[in-house]
Scaffold this motif. Structure first.
Motif, PDB file in Angstrom:
ATOM      1  N   LEU A  15       0.822  -1.214   0.000  1.00  0.00           N
ATOM      2  CA  LEU A  15       0.000   0.000   0.000  1.00  0.00           C
ATOM      3  C   LEU A  15       0.856   1.264   0.000  1.00  0.00           C
ATOM      4  CD1 LEU A  15      -2.899   1.092   0.048  1.00  0.00           C
ATOM      5  CD2 LEU A  15      -2.759   1.080   2.558  1.00  0.00           C
ATOM      6  N   ASP A  16       1.880   1.304   0.837  1.00  0.00           N
ATOM      7  CA  ASP A  16       2.701   2.516   0.910  1.00  0.00           C
ATOM      8  C   ASP A  16       3.412   2.801  -0.412  1.00  0.00           C
ATOM      9  OD1 ASP A  16       1.943   3.094   3.529  1.00  0.00           O
ATOM     10  OD2 ASP A  16       3.552   1.867   4.374  1.00  0.00           O
ATOM     11  N   ALA A  17       3.921   1.755  -1.063  1.00  0.00           N
ATOM     12  CA  ALA A  17       4.587   1.943  -2.358  1.00  0.00           C
ATOM     13  C   ALA A  17       3.589   2.411  -3.413  1.00  0.00           C
ATOM     14  CB  ALA A  17       5.264   0.644  -2.803  1.00  0.00           C
ATOM     15  N   ALA A  18       2.376   1.846  -3.392  1.00  0.00           N
ATOM     16  CA  ALA A  18       1.352   2.255  -4.361  1.00  0.00           C
ATOM     17  C   ALA A  18       0.941   3.706  -4.129  1.00  0.00           C
ATOM     18  CB  ALA A  18       0.145   1.326  -4.278  1.00  0.00           C
ATOM     19  N   VAL A  19       0.761   4.088  -2.875  1.00  0.00           N
ATOM     20  CA  VAL A  19       0.405   5.476  -2.560  1.00  0.00           C
ATOM     21  C   VAL A  19       1.499   6.405  -3.050  1.00  0.00           C
ATOM     22  CG1 VAL A  19       0.169   7.125  -0.658  1.00  0.00           C
ATOM     23  CG2 VAL A  19      -1.147   4.999  -0.628  1.00  0.00           C
ATOM     24  N   GLN A  20       2.747   6.048  -2.781  1.00  0.00           N
ATOM     25  CA  GLN A  20       3.863   6.893  -3.198  1.00  0.00           C
ATOM     26  C   GLN A  20       3.872   7.081  -4.714  1.00  0.00           C
ATOM     27  OE1 GLN A  20       7.046   6.334  -4.880  1.00  0.00           O
ATOM     28  NE2 GLN A  20       7.608   8.443  -4.409  1.00  0.00           N
ATOM     29  N   MET A  21       3.593   6.005  -5.452  1.00  0.00           N
ATOM     30  CA  MET A  21       3.566   6.092  -6.918  1.00  0.00           C
ATOM     31  C   MET A  21       2.431   7.001  -7.384  1.00  0.00           C
ATOM     32  SD  MET A  21       2.104   5.139 -10.041  1.00  0.00           S
ATOM     33  CE  MET A  21       0.900   3.961  -9.546  1.00  0.00           C
ATOM     34  N   PHE A  22       1.221   6.803  -6.855  1.00  0.00           N
ATOM     35  CA  PHE A  22       0.080   7.626  -7.276  1.00  0.00           C
ATOM     36  C   PHE A  22       0.306   9.093  -6.921  1.00  0.00           C
ATOM     37  CE2 PHE A  22      -2.049   3.705  -8.106  1.00  0.00           C
ATOM     38  CZ  PHE A  22      -3.087   4.008  -8.963  1.00  0.00           C
ATOM     39  N   LYS A  29      -3.524  12.865  -4.152  1.00  0.00           N
ATOM     40  CA  LYS A  29      -3.326  12.964  -2.707  1.00  0.00           C
ATOM     41  C   LYS A  29      -4.284  12.021  -1.984  1.00  0.00           C
ATOM     42  CE  LYS A  29      -0.265  16.217  -2.868  1.00  0.00           C
ATOM     43  NZ  LYS A  29       1.037  15.697  -3.107  1.00  0.00           N
ATOM     44  N   VAL A  30      -3.764  11.383  -0.934  1.00  0.00           N
ATOM     45  CA  VAL A  30      -4.595  10.523  -0.090  1.00  0.00           C
ATOM     46  C   VAL A  30      -5.531  11.408   0.717  1.00  0.00           C
ATOM     47  CG1 VAL A  30      -4.590   8.930   1.871  1.00  0.00           C
ATOM     48  CG2 VAL A  30      -2.900   8.676   0.056  1.00  0.00           C
ATOM     49  N   LYS A  31      -6.811  11.067   0.684  1.00  0.00           N
ATOM     50  CA  LYS A  31      -7.778  11.821   1.475  1.00  0.00           C
ATOM     51  C   LYS A  31      -8.320  11.003   2.647  1.00  0.00           C
ATOM     52  CE  LYS A  31     -12.143  11.150  -0.969  1.00  0.00           C
ATOM     53  NZ  LYS A  31     -13.215  11.821  -1.675  1.00  0.00           N
ATOM     54  N   HIS A  32      -8.055   9.686   2.643  1.00  0.00           N
ATOM     55  CA  HIS A  32      -8.550   8.835   3.728  1.00  0.00           C
ATOM     56  C   HIS A  32      -7.731   7.549   3.764  1.00  0.00           C
ATOM     57  CE1 HIS A  32     -11.527   7.125   6.475  1.00  0.00           C
ATOM     58  NE2 HIS A  32     -11.480   6.012   5.754  1.00  0.00           N
ATOM     59  N   ARG A  33      -7.374   7.121   4.974  1.00  0.00           N
ATOM     60  CA  ARG A  33      -6.733   5.819   5.201  1.00  0.00           C
ATOM     61  C   ARG A  33      -7.504   5.114   6.301  1.00  0.00           C
ATOM     62  NH1 ARG A  33      -1.195   4.260   4.045  1.00  0.00           N
ATOM     63  NH2 ARG A  33      -0.182   5.834   2.754  1.00  0.00           N
ATOM     64  N   GLU A  34      -7.574   3.793   6.172  1.00  0.00           N
ATOM     65  CA  GLU A  34      -8.314   3.046   7.189  1.00  0.00           C
ATOM     66  C   GLU A  34      -7.976   1.558   7.101  1.00  0.00           C
ATOM     67  OE1 GLU A  34     -13.030   2.263   8.360  1.00  0.00           O
ATOM     68  OE2 GLU A  34     -12.509   3.874   6.977  1.00  0.00           O
ATOM     69  N   ASP A  35      -7.946   0.897   8.253  1.00  0.00           N
ATOM     70  CA  ASP A  35      -7.938  -0.563   8.307  1.00  0.00           C
ATOM     71  C   ASP A  35      -9.396  -0.986   8.377  1.00  0.00           C
ATOM     72  OD1 ASP A  35      -5.207  -0.612   8.335  1.00  0.00           O
ATOM     73  OD2 ASP A  35      -5.005  -1.313  10.397  1.00  0.00           O
ATOM     74  N   VAL A  36      -9.819  -1.838   7.450  1.00  0.00           N
ATOM     75  CA  VAL A  36     -11.199  -2.333   7.432  1.00  0.00           C
ATOM     76  C   VAL A  36     -11.128  -3.805   7.857  1.00  0.00           C
ATOM     77  CG1 VAL A  36     -13.327  -2.541   6.103  1.00  0.00           C
ATOM     78  CG2 VAL A  36     -11.707  -0.707   5.571  1.00  0.00           C
ATOM     79  N   ALA A  37     -11.214  -4.023   9.165  1.00  0.00           N
ATOM     80  CA  ALA A  37     -10.982  -5.346   9.754  1.00  0.00           C
ATOM     81  C   ALA A  37     -11.920  -6.409   9.196  1.00  0.00           C
ATOM     82  CB  ALA A  37     -11.108  -5.265  11.276  1.00  0.00           C
ATOM     83  N   ALA A  44      -6.273   3.012   1.184  1.00  0.00           N
ATOM     84  CA  ALA A  44      -5.953   4.432   1.035  1.00  0.00           C
ATOM     85  C   ALA A  44      -6.826   4.939  -0.106  1.00  0.00           C
ATOM     86  CB  ALA A  44      -4.477   4.640   0.712  1.00  0.00           C
ATOM     87  N   THR A  45      -7.609   5.967   0.179  1.00  0.00           N
ATOM     88  CA  THR A  45      -8.492   6.551  -0.819  1.00  0.00           C
ATOM     89  C   THR A  45      -7.853   7.818  -1.360  1.00  0.00           C
ATOM     90  OG1 THR A  45     -10.417   5.681   0.355  1.00  0.00           O
ATOM     91  CG2 THR A  45     -10.820   7.424  -1.245  1.00  0.00           C
ATOM     92  N   LEU A  46      -7.762   7.882  -2.679  1.00  0.00           N
ATOM     93  CA  LEU A  46      -7.172   9.033  -3.348  1.00  0.00           C
ATOM     94  C   LEU A  46      -8.276   9.785  -4.079  1.00  0.00           C
ATOM     95  CD1 LEU A  46      -4.716   6.530  -4.450  1.00  0.00           C
ATOM     96  CD2 LEU A  46      -3.717   8.668  -3.690  1.00  0.00           C
ATOM     97  N   GLY A  47      -8.336  11.079  -3.861  1.00  0.00           N
ATOM     98  CA  GLY A  47      -9.323  11.900  -4.539  1.00  0.00           C
ATOM     99  C   GLY A  47      -8.884  12.228  -5.952  1.00  0.00           C
ATOM    100  N   THR A  51     -14.698  10.556  -9.180  1.00  0.00           N
ATOM    101  CA  THR A  51     -14.684   9.205  -8.632  1.00  0.00           C
ATOM    102  C   THR A  51     -13.351   8.942  -7.938  1.00  0.00           C
ATOM    103  OG1 THR A  51     -16.137   8.415 -10.388  1.00  0.00           O
ATOM    104  CG2 THR A  51     -14.850   6.758  -9.237  1.00  0.00           C
ATOM    105  N   ASP A  52     -13.401   8.414  -6.716  1.00  0.00           N
ATOM    106  CA  ASP A  52     -12.174   8.126  -5.983  1.00  0.00           C
ATOM    107  C   ASP A  52     -11.489   6.876  -6.516  1.00  0.00           C
ATOM    108  OD1 ASP A  52     -12.573  10.271  -4.233  1.00  0.00           O
ATOM    109  OD2 ASP A  52     -13.562   9.028  -2.720  1.00  0.00           O
ATOM    110  N   ILE A  53     -10.192   6.790  -6.250  1.00  0.00           N
ATOM    111  CA  ILE A  53      -9.410   5.573  -6.447  1.00  0.00           C
ATOM    112  C   ILE A  53      -9.146   5.031  -5.051  1.00  0.00           C
ATOM    113  CG2 ILE A  53      -7.218   4.583  -7.227  1.00  0.00           C
ATOM    114  CD1 ILE A  53      -8.875   5.605  -9.558  1.00  0.00           C
ATOM    115  N   GLU A  54      -9.427   3.752  -4.857  1.00  0.00           N
ATOM    116  CA  GLU A  54      -9.197   3.123  -3.558  1.00  0.00           C
ATOM    117  C   GLU A  54      -8.139   2.042  -3.739  1.00  0.00           C
ATOM    118  OE1 GLU A  54     -12.479   2.016  -0.633  1.00  0.00           O
ATOM    119  OE2 GLU A  54     -11.901   0.065  -1.450  1.00  0.00           O
ATOM    120  N   LEU A  55      -7.000   2.223  -3.086  1.00  0.00           N
ATOM    121  CA  LEU A  55      -5.952   1.218  -3.097  1.00  0.00           C
ATOM    122  C   LEU A  55      -6.178   0.294  -1.907  1.00  0.00           C
ATOM    123  CD1 LEU A  55      -2.934   3.602  -3.800  1.00  0.00           C
ATOM    124  CD2 LEU A  55      -4.288   2.293  -5.459  1.00  0.00           C
ATOM    125  N   ILE A  56      -6.153  -1.017  -2.148  1.00  0.00           N
ATOM    126  CA  ILE A  56      -6.435  -1.971  -1.069  1.00  0.00           C
ATOM    127  C   ILE A  56      -5.323  -3.004  -0.962  1.00  0.00           C
ATOM    128  CG2 ILE A  56      -8.943  -1.700  -1.042  1.00  0.00           C
ATOM    129  CD1 ILE A  56      -9.215  -4.097  -2.849  1.00  0.00           C
TER     130      ILE A  56
END
Length: 135
Positions: A15-22, A29-37, A44-47, A51-56
């Protein structure tokens, strides 16, 4: 029933590498991060201004996302469709005989309620219904 596309989800191994690339390559820019147990993922949701991009990324080897990445590699995971009332949407789909993964909504990110439609019902595309938290 469908109000629009809520987000496009991309399964990633890191996730961190993908966020860094995007962020660095595409200027997003990341607008939201969350652990969805309940789904055994962190997101990480990118605005995008639309429509958002959600990296999972899977947080457990038995997560469906871990299985997806192991079998197919990182890539497009699902399309999430916004609905105003998820119970009504699921009822309409059941009445039409649409194959569902979730018969009832589950907790999603940021207080949303979600349910997945089986890809066999949608031309091999995993679709998620999302009823966002009312603010």
């Amino acid at each position: 029933m469908i109000q629009g596309i809520d987000h496009i989800a991309i399964a990633v191994a890191d996730l961190d590498a993908a966020v860094q690339m995007f962020e660095s390559v595409l200027g997003m820019k990341v607008k939201h991060r969350e652990d969805v147990a309940g789904f055994k993922v962190k997101i990480a949701t990118l605005g995008t201004g639309g429509t958002d991009i959600e990296l999972i990324q899977a947080t457990s080897p038995d997560s469906p996302v871990a299985k997806f990445v192991a079998e197919r590699g990182p890539g497009l995971h699902h399309v999430a469709l916004a609905v105003p009332d998820i119970e009504t949407a699921l009822g309409m789909l059941r009445e039409q005989g649409v194959q569902l993964i979730d018969q009832t909504p589950r907790p999603g990110k940021d207080g949303s309620r979600v349910a997945f439609i089986h890809p066999k019902a949608t031309g091999r595309v995993l679709c998620e219904l999302v009823e966002n938290r009312r603010r």
